[in-house]
Design an enzyme around this catalytic site. Structure first.
Site, PDB file in Angstrom:
ATOM      1  N   ALA A   1       0.872  -1.190   0.000  1.00  0.00           N
ATOM      2  CA  ALA A   1       0.000   0.000   0.000  1.00  0.00           C
ATOM      3  C   ALA A   1       0.902   1.230   0.000  1.00  0.00           C
ATOM      4  O   ALA A   1       0.806   2.106   0.869  1.00  0.00           O
ATOM      5  CB  ALA A   1      -0.959  -0.018   1.185  1.00  0.00           C
ATOM      6  N   LEU A   2       1.764   1.254  -0.987  1.00  0.00           N
ATOM      7  CA  LEU A   2       2.848   2.246  -1.004  1.00  0.00           C
ATOM      8  C   LEU A   2       2.329   3.672  -1.148  1.00  0.00           C
ATOM      9  O   LEU A   2       1.373   3.925  -1.874  1.00  0.00           O
ATOM     10  CB  LEU A   2       3.822   1.929  -2.148  1.00  0.00           C
ATOM     11  CG  LEU A   2       4.481   0.548  -2.090  1.00  0.00           C
ATOM     12  CD1 LEU A   2       5.444   0.364  -3.267  1.00  0.00           C
ATOM     13  CD2 LEU A   2       5.213   0.319  -0.778  1.00  0.00           C
ATOM     14  N   HIS A   3       2.978   4.588  -0.438  1.00  0.00           N
ATOM     15  CA  HIS A   3       2.651   6.014  -0.517  1.00  0.00           C
ATOM     16  C   HIS A   3       3.947   6.808  -0.617  1.00  0.00           C
ATOM     17  O   HIS A   3       5.037   6.214  -0.700  1.00  0.00           O
ATOM     18  CB  HIS A   3       1.811   6.437   0.697  1.00  0.00           C
ATOM     19  CG  HIS A   3       2.395   6.036   2.024  1.00  0.00           C
ATOM     20  ND1 HIS A   3       3.606   6.515   2.466  1.00  0.00           N
ATOM     21  CD2 HIS A   3       1.949   5.188   2.988  1.00  0.00           C
ATOM     22  CE1 HIS A   3       3.873   6.008   3.655  1.00  0.00           C
ATOM     23  NE2 HIS A   3       2.889   5.181   3.991  1.00  0.00           N
TER      24      HIS A   3
ATOM     25  N   HIS B   1       6.992   5.777   1.557  1.00  0.00           N
ATOM     26  CA  HIS B   1       7.796   4.661   1.017  1.00  0.00           C
ATOM     27  C   HIS B   1       8.633   5.144  -0.166  1.00  0.00           C
ATOM     28  O   HIS B   1       9.805   4.796  -0.302  1.00  0.00           O
ATOM     29  CB  HIS B   1       6.889   3.525   0.529  1.00  0.00           C
ATOM     30  CG  HIS B   1       5.996   2.930   1.578  1.00  0.00           C
ATOM     31  ND1 HIS B   1       4.636   3.088   1.563  1.00  0.00           N
ATOM     32  CD2 HIS B   1       6.275   2.170   2.672  1.00  0.00           C
ATOM     33  CE1 HIS B   1       4.103   2.441   2.590  1.00  0.00           C
ATOM     34  NE2 HIS B   1       5.068   1.880   3.287  1.00  0.00           N
TER      35      HIS B   1
ATOM     36  N   GLN C   1       3.849  -9.783  13.275  1.00  0.00           N
ATOM     37  CA  GLN C   1       3.960  -8.499  13.978  1.00  0.00           C
ATOM     38  C   GLN C   1       2.597  -7.886  14.289  1.00  0.00           C
ATOM     39  O   GLN C   1       2.512  -6.787  14.824  1.00  0.00           O
ATOM     40  CB  GLN C   1       4.833  -7.522  13.193  1.00  0.00           C
ATOM     41  CG  GLN C   1       4.233  -7.005  11.905  1.00  0.00           C
ATOM     42  CD  GLN C   1       5.240  -6.213  11.100  1.00  0.00           C
ATOM     43  OE1 GLN C   1       6.196  -6.768  10.571  1.00  0.00           O
ATOM     44  NE2 GLN C   1       5.044  -4.914  10.997  1.00  0.00           N
TER      45      GLN C   1
ATOM     46  N   LYS D   1      11.855   7.279   9.770  1.00  0.00           N
ATOM     47  CA  LYS D   1      11.798   7.782  11.150  1.00  0.00           C
ATOM     48  C   LYS D   1      10.361   7.810  11.682  1.00  0.00           C
ATOM     49  O   LYS D   1      10.145   7.995  12.872  1.00  0.00           O
ATOM     50  CB  LYS D   1      12.371   9.193  11.207  1.00  0.00           C
ATOM     51  CG  LYS D   1      13.893   9.262  11.106  1.00  0.00           C
ATOM     52  CD  LYS D   1      14.265  10.722  11.072  1.00  0.00           C
ATOM     53  CE  LYS D   1      15.695  11.007  11.370  1.00  0.00           C
ATOM     54  NZ  LYS D   1      15.961  12.462  11.270  1.00  0.00           N
TER      55      LYS D   1
ATOM     56  N   ASP E   1       8.519   5.403  12.063  1.00  0.00           N
ATOM     57  CA  ASP E   1       8.489   4.303  13.039  1.00  0.00           C
ATOM     58  C   ASP E   1       9.788   4.355  13.845  1.00  0.00           C
ATOM     59  O   ASP E   1      10.679   3.517  13.675  1.00  0.00           O
ATOM     60  CB  ASP E   1       8.330   2.974  12.303  1.00  0.00           C
ATOM     61  CG  ASP E   1       7.034   2.936  11.510  1.00  0.00           C
ATOM     62  OD1 ASP E   1       5.984   2.735  12.119  1.00  0.00           O
ATOM     63  OD2 ASP E   1       7.071   3.159  10.283  1.00  0.00           O
TER      64      ASP E   1
ATOM     65  N   SER F   1       0.597   7.333   6.147  1.00  0.00           N
ATOM     66  CA  SER F   1       0.578   5.970   6.671  1.00  0.00           C
ATOM     67  C   SER F   1      -0.403   5.162   5.834  1.00  0.00           C
ATOM     68  O   SER F   1      -1.439   5.686   5.409  1.00  0.00           O
ATOM     69  CB  SER F   1       0.118   5.982   8.134  1.00  0.00           C
ATOM     70  OG  SER F   1      -0.303   4.683   8.511  1.00  0.00           O
TER      71      SER F   1
ATOM     72  N   ARG G   1      -2.315   3.173   6.928  1.00  0.00           N
ATOM     73  CA  ARG G   1      -3.542   3.056   7.726  1.00  0.00           C
ATOM     74  C   ARG G   1      -4.431   4.299   7.632  1.00  0.00           C
ATOM     75  O   ARG G   1      -5.563   4.270   8.122  1.00  0.00           O
ATOM     76  CB  ARG G   1      -3.197   2.764   9.190  1.00  0.00           C
ATOM     77  CG  ARG G   1      -2.612   1.371   9.386  1.00  0.00           C
ATOM     78  CD  ARG G   1      -2.488   1.009  10.853  1.00  0.00           C
ATOM     79  NE  ARG G   1      -2.257  -0.407  11.046  1.00  0.00           N
ATOM     80  CZ  ARG G   1      -1.045  -0.955  11.289  1.00  0.00           C
ATOM     81  NH1 ARG G   1       0.027  -0.201  11.367  1.00  0.00           N
ATOM     82  NH2 ARG G   1      -0.925  -2.255  11.457  1.00  0.00           N
TER      83      ARG G   1
HETATM   84  P1  AMP Z   1       5.366  -0.088   6.361  1.00  0.00           P
HETATM   85  O1  AMP Z   1       4.938  -0.440   4.981  1.00  0.00           O
HETATM   86  O2  AMP Z   1       4.367   0.717   7.108  1.00  0.00           O
HETATM   87  O3  AMP Z   1       5.885  -1.277   7.128  1.00  0.00           O
HETATM   88  O4  AMP Z   1       6.611   0.888   6.215  1.00  0.00           O
HETATM   89  C1  AMP Z   1       7.749   0.543   5.462  1.00  0.00           C
HETATM   90  C2  AMP Z   1       8.817   1.577   5.686  1.00  0.00           C
HETATM   91  O5  AMP Z   1       8.351   2.861   5.278  1.00  0.00           O
HETATM   92  C3  AMP Z   1       9.222   1.704   7.167  1.00  0.00           C
HETATM   93  O6  AMP Z   1      10.616   1.877   7.254  1.00  0.00           O
HETATM   94  C4  AMP Z   1       8.478   2.945   7.592  1.00  0.00           C
HETATM   95  O7  AMP Z   1       9.106   3.615   8.679  1.00  0.00           O
HETATM   96  C5  AMP Z   1       8.538   3.776   6.330  1.00  0.00           C
HETATM   97  N1  AMP Z   1       7.469   4.791   6.335  1.00  0.00           N
HETATM   98  C6  AMP Z   1       6.171   4.615   6.602  1.00  0.00           C
HETATM   99  N2  AMP Z   1       5.503   5.785   6.570  1.00  0.00           N
HETATM  100  C7  AMP Z   1       6.422   6.732   6.292  1.00  0.00           C
HETATM  101  C8  AMP Z   1       6.369   8.150   6.134  1.00  0.00           C
HETATM  102  N3  AMP Z   1       5.231   8.844   6.256  1.00  0.00           N
HETATM  103  N4  AMP Z   1       7.525   8.812   5.854  1.00  0.00           N
HETATM  104  C9  AMP Z   1       8.700   8.127   5.729  1.00  0.00           C
HETATM  105  N5  AMP Z   1       8.806   6.791   5.859  1.00  0.00           N
HETATM  106  C10 AMP Z   1       7.694   6.104   6.142  1.00  0.00           C
END
Ligand code: AMP
Length: 271
Positions: free
Chosen positions: A27-29, A32, A56, A144, A146, A181, A183
């Site tokens: 669900a890339l934004h 990512h 997790q 950062k 997370d 996010s 979410r």
């Molecule tokens: P996830 O898909 O939520 O597991 O996130 C994958 C990676 O993207 C993790 O290293 C997150 O910290 C990073 N990430 C998620 N949201 C953001 C954001 N808004 N800005 C920068 N990095 C993000």
């Protein structure tokens, strides 16, 4: 760009390549994407993993409804110049019901996110170590956003002598300030507006912290503007995730976790 599901096939493909790696749950934004772009500019080969890791998620969390969009994600990766997407299924990644496990550190792994989501970081470290062993990256990119996850991964890399450089990416936000996010899709328009109070309170505390170093006082100011349904924590830590009472310049993070409606959001600011 190749999309590969099988860990052994990916390993064969990546043999002897210098890799920049971005683990994701899809669900890339744009958050990512900023990590992908950074990796693209610093590495010969870029690998993105897309895997919603069941270990997790806690019982009752959003594992089943977590957004899945492999087709759209593939297009984003292709345009961004990714070389390989690793998109395994659960059986590829967990092939034994009685696995060797990795445990998070006793103190820093069980506060904040680790307290409210017990077991979450054990699952995170387990999957990240598996992915590192499959991809064998030179550099791995984490956001950062997370912050505690980032700190625990850095600690694991150090403790286990992994030969991987961890690169940090800044939190990408909407113009309004809301941290991106996967979410956020759960939020209604009204909830999204209320969720803005989270980033606003962090920004306010950052501004006040130039003069006011006392964390309790900063917390009071934040509580005055927060508009959430259930606040789990406002916390002040140093970069190694030790709690602090006074802001230390360039070594402090303020973190928030809160529910807006049924959606749990986290955000933070590095001072
Ligand atoms: P996830 O898909 O939520 O597991 O996130 C994958 C990676 O993207 C993790 O290293 C997150 O910290 C990073 N990430 C998620 N949201 C953001 C954001 N808004 N800005 C920068 N990095 C993000």
């Amino acid at each position: 760009m190749k999309i590969i599901n099988n860990p052994y096939e990916l390993r064969k493909e990546l043999k002897d390549k210098e890799i920049g790696f971005i683990p994701t749950m899809g669900a890339l934004h744009a958050g990512h994407l900023s990590l992908i772009k950074k990796a693209r500019s610093e590495n010969k080969t870029v690998v993105v993993s897309i895997f919603v890791n069941p270990t997790q998620f806690l019982e009752g969390e959003d594992l089943d409804k977590y957004p899945k969009r492999l087709e759209a994600d593939s297009k984003i990766c292709e345009i961004a110049g990714v070389d390989y997407i690793f998109a395994p299924n659960i059986e590829n990644m967990y092939n034994d019901s009685d696995e060797a496990l990795i445990k998070v550190p006793k103190v820093r792994g069980y506060i904040l996110e680790g307290h409210f989501r017990p077991g979450h970081f054990d699952g995170v470290l387990q999957i990240v170590l598996k992915l590192f062993n499959i991809v064998k990256p030179k550099k791995a990119y984490f956001g950062k956003k997370d912050a505690q996850q980032l700190a625990l991964i850095k600690q694991m890399v150090k403790n286990l002598f992994l030969d991987i450089e961890i690169v940090e990416g800044e939190t990408v936000r909407e113009k309004t300030g809301l941290a991106l996010s996967s979410r956020n899709v759960y939020l209604s328009d009204i909830e999204k507006k209320r969720a803005l109070s989270i980033s606003k309170s962090l920004k306010l505390a950052a501004k006040l912290s130039i003069k006011e170093k006392n964390c309790e006082k900063l917390k009071e100011e934040m509580l005055n503007i927060l508009d959430v349904d259930k606040l789990q924590y406002i916390a002040f830590v140093d970069k190694k995730f030790n709690y602090i009472n006074e802001i230390e310049e360039k070594n402090s993070i303020i973190l928030i976790a809160a529910f807006v409606g049924n959606t749990r959001l986290i955000d933070n600011i590095y001072l």
